[in-house]
Design a protein around this motif. Sequence first.
Motif, PDB file in Angstrom:
ATOM      1  N   ALA A  77       0.829  -1.210   0.000  1.00 13.96           N
ATOM      2  CA  ALA A  77       0.000   0.000   0.000  1.00 13.96           C
ATOM      3  C   ALA A  77       0.859   1.252   0.000  1.00 13.96           C
ATOM      4  N   PRO A 132       1.011   6.099  11.603  1.00 15.91           N
ATOM      5  CA  PRO A 132       1.824   4.953  12.001  1.00 15.91           C
ATOM      6  C   PRO A 132       2.451   4.313  10.763  1.00 15.91           C
ATOM      7  N   ILE A 177       3.119   1.105   9.041  1.00 14.74           N
ATOM      8  CA  ILE A 177       2.588  -0.259   9.168  1.00 14.74           C
ATOM      9  C   ILE A 177       3.701  -1.289   8.957  1.00 14.74           C
ATOM     10  N   LEU A 178       4.484  -1.085   7.898  1.00 13.18           N
ATOM     11  CA  LEU A 178       5.569  -2.026   7.609  1.00 13.18           C
ATOM     12  C   LEU A 178       6.545  -2.112   8.781  1.00 13.18           C
ATOM     13  N   ALA A 188       8.739   3.270  -2.979  1.00 15.17           N
ATOM     14  CA  ALA A 188       8.452   4.099  -4.137  1.00 15.17           C
ATOM     15  C   ALA A 188       9.371   5.302  -4.049  1.00 15.17           C
ATOM     16  N   GLU A 189      10.292   5.397  -4.980  1.00 12.30           N
ATOM     17  CA  GLU A 189      11.282   6.474  -4.910  1.00 12.30           C
ATOM     18  C   GLU A 189      11.262   7.290  -6.199  1.00 12.30           C
ATOM     19  N   LYS A 232      12.951  -0.518   8.524  1.00 17.89           N
ATOM     20  CA  LYS A 232      11.613  -1.098   8.680  1.00 17.89           C
ATOM     21  C   LYS A 232      11.651  -2.563   9.091  1.00 17.89           C
TER      22      LYS A 232
HETATM   23  N1  CTP Z   1       4.547   1.959   4.637  1.00 18.35           N
HETATM   24  C1  CTP Z   1       3.711   1.588   5.658  1.00 18.35           C
HETATM   25  N2  CTP Z   1       3.170   2.538   6.456  1.00 18.35           N
HETATM   26  C2  CTP Z   1       3.446   3.837   6.277  1.00 18.35           C
HETATM   27  C3  CTP Z   1       4.293   4.230   5.222  1.00 18.35           C
HETATM   28  C4  CTP Z   1       4.829   3.269   4.407  1.00 18.35           C
HETATM   29  O1  CTP Z   1       3.452   0.395   5.829  1.00 18.35           O
HETATM   30  N3  CTP Z   1       2.894   4.740   7.085  1.00 18.35           N
HETATM   31  C5  CTP Z   1       5.153   0.910   3.811  1.00 18.35           C
HETATM   32  C6  CTP Z   1       4.695   0.863   2.380  1.00 18.35           C
HETATM   33  O2  CTP Z   1       3.588   0.000   2.232  1.00 18.35           O
HETATM   34  C7  CTP Z   1       5.925   0.331   1.686  1.00 18.35           C
HETATM   35  C8  CTP Z   1       7.060   0.863   2.501  1.00 18.35           C
HETATM   36  O3  CTP Z   1       6.511   1.175   3.782  1.00 18.35           O
HETATM   37  O4  CTP Z   1       5.990  -1.065   1.753  1.00 18.35           O
HETATM   38  C9  CTP Z   1       7.776   2.059   1.983  1.00 18.35           C
HETATM   39  O5  CTP Z   1       6.875   3.070   1.657  1.00 18.35           O
HETATM   40  P1  CTP Z   1       7.401   4.471   1.169  1.00 18.35           P
HETATM   41  O6  CTP Z   1       6.261   5.404   1.040  1.00 18.35           O
HETATM   42  O7  CTP Z   1       8.309   4.297   0.004  1.00 18.35           O
HETATM   43  O8  CTP Z   1       8.327   4.835   2.395  1.00 18.35           O
HETATM   44  P2  CTP Z   1       8.180   5.847   3.562  1.00 18.35           P
HETATM   45  O9  CTP Z   1       8.419   5.142   4.835  1.00 18.35           O
HETATM   46  O10 CTP Z   1       6.919   6.602   3.463  1.00 18.35           O
HETATM   47  O11 CTP Z   1       9.420   6.756   3.323  1.00 18.35           O
HETATM   48  P3  CTP Z   1       9.578   8.110   2.466  1.00 18.35           P
HETATM   49  O12 CTP Z   1       8.203   8.623   2.225  1.00 18.35           O
HETATM   50  O13 CTP Z   1      10.383   8.967   3.342  1.00 18.35           O
HETATM   51  O14 CTP Z   1      10.290   7.687   1.224  1.00 18.35           O
END
Ligand code: CTP
Length: 409
Positions: free
Chosen positions: A276, A308, A310-311, A329-330, A345
């Motif tokens: 997600a 929060p 989740i991962l 997602a970068e 994570k």
């Molecule tokens: N993810 C999650 N819960 C969040 C944010 C992200 O579970 N609140 C999970 C996503 O499902 C994905 C991973 O963390 O598997 C990375 O998500 P991403 O958006 O790329 O990372 P962020 O932690 O949001 O880092 P940033 O936005 O600083 O790149």
Amino acid sequence: MSVAGKRILLIISGGIAAYKSLDLIRRLRERGAAVRPVMTAGAQQFVTPLAVGALAADRVYTDVFSREDEQDVGHIRLARECDLVIVAPATADLMAKMANGLADDLASTILLATDRPVLVAPAMNPKMWAHPATRRNVETLRADHIRFIGPNSGEMAESGEAGAGRMAEPLEIVARAETLLDDQPKPLAGRKAIVTSGPTHEPIDPVRYIANRSSGRQGHAIAAALAKLGADVALVTGPVTIPDPEGVTVVRVERAEEMLNAVLAELPADIAVMVAAVADWRVASEASEKVKKQADGVPPALQLAENPDILKTIGHHALRPKLVIGFAAETQNVEENGRAKLQRKGADFIVANDVSPATGIMGGPRNSVRIISAGGTEQWPELAKEEVAERLAALIAERTTEPAARKPR
Ligand code: CTP
């Protein structure tokens, strides 16, 4: 998974959707299935046995009392000498007969005599589909282990009325037939997987929310691919417009906090794949009434609070699944950022992709990912999201089922 080499008995009953069955025959045959057609008297009013027989390259069976039909194979053999029976279109009348065990023509007799799986694709006027009698019959048939596909919603061919009643599309029926006939090995049988998918919606007020461009395609495809390998899959999804995947339990949520709670409620599990695009922030204090424009033209300032992760929560949980996979997602520094997320994570793998707008990846049908783990990085070619899902599911199966490392004596 395919219908190649399978024998399908196709029962066509009398509805305008019978024209779609011609295409269904073609689609099944081009995938290597043998199609033996049976037509009711009603069906022959809509399409001719000549057309059906030509497409099926078989004779068309129509009459239970025909000496020719009976001498040739007989209704019992017709009912048994196949791997799957498909009824498309299935009229309300034929379904009523099936639900009540009536057998007054060849189609209904076969349906009573068969011991093979039966897939029914209903097609009728929306009022007929919604009628309590049809509802009762569908319930009875489901209890009898009859499988349904559709009907879909949309405009009816004959009356222009809208509602549920349109026969499922031939390719949807083929896909379901493939699932039903699937005799692939199930390396993930007995394993529980949690998959998150889609965006989250973080409300600002009762009518507005913060969201992102995630379509849910990649997460849904992964859930489907894990289910195909036999896993018991809980798919926790944010708001998406794509259909539910086959064979998984779908839990629908809106906000990140709800998604976290839904994921925690599914523990313990063997596998977690967090796909997600969870919103990193929510509005700190959601307005209970619609926010109005100010007379002085000053726009409202949104105070955000962090959601929060989740991962990260799952990656460090006391009930941590054996395999935890995250996505990254970068839009820049894909490798470094992905590797940092692996650490932070507590994931075993990070599936990293470049979602900068020029790639057109976000929300699109294809994906170009690299798999980052403690052991190194593997770049995969650009693939359809379904192919990424299948590869990832195979990798998960390999990791989940590999024998425990042997202890030195
Ligand atoms: N993810 C999650 N819960 C969040 C944010 C992200 O579970 N609140 C999970 C996503 O499902 C994905 C991973 O963390 O598997 C990375 O998500 P991403 O958006 O790329 O990372 P962020 O932690 O949001 O880092 P940033 O936005 O600083 O790149």
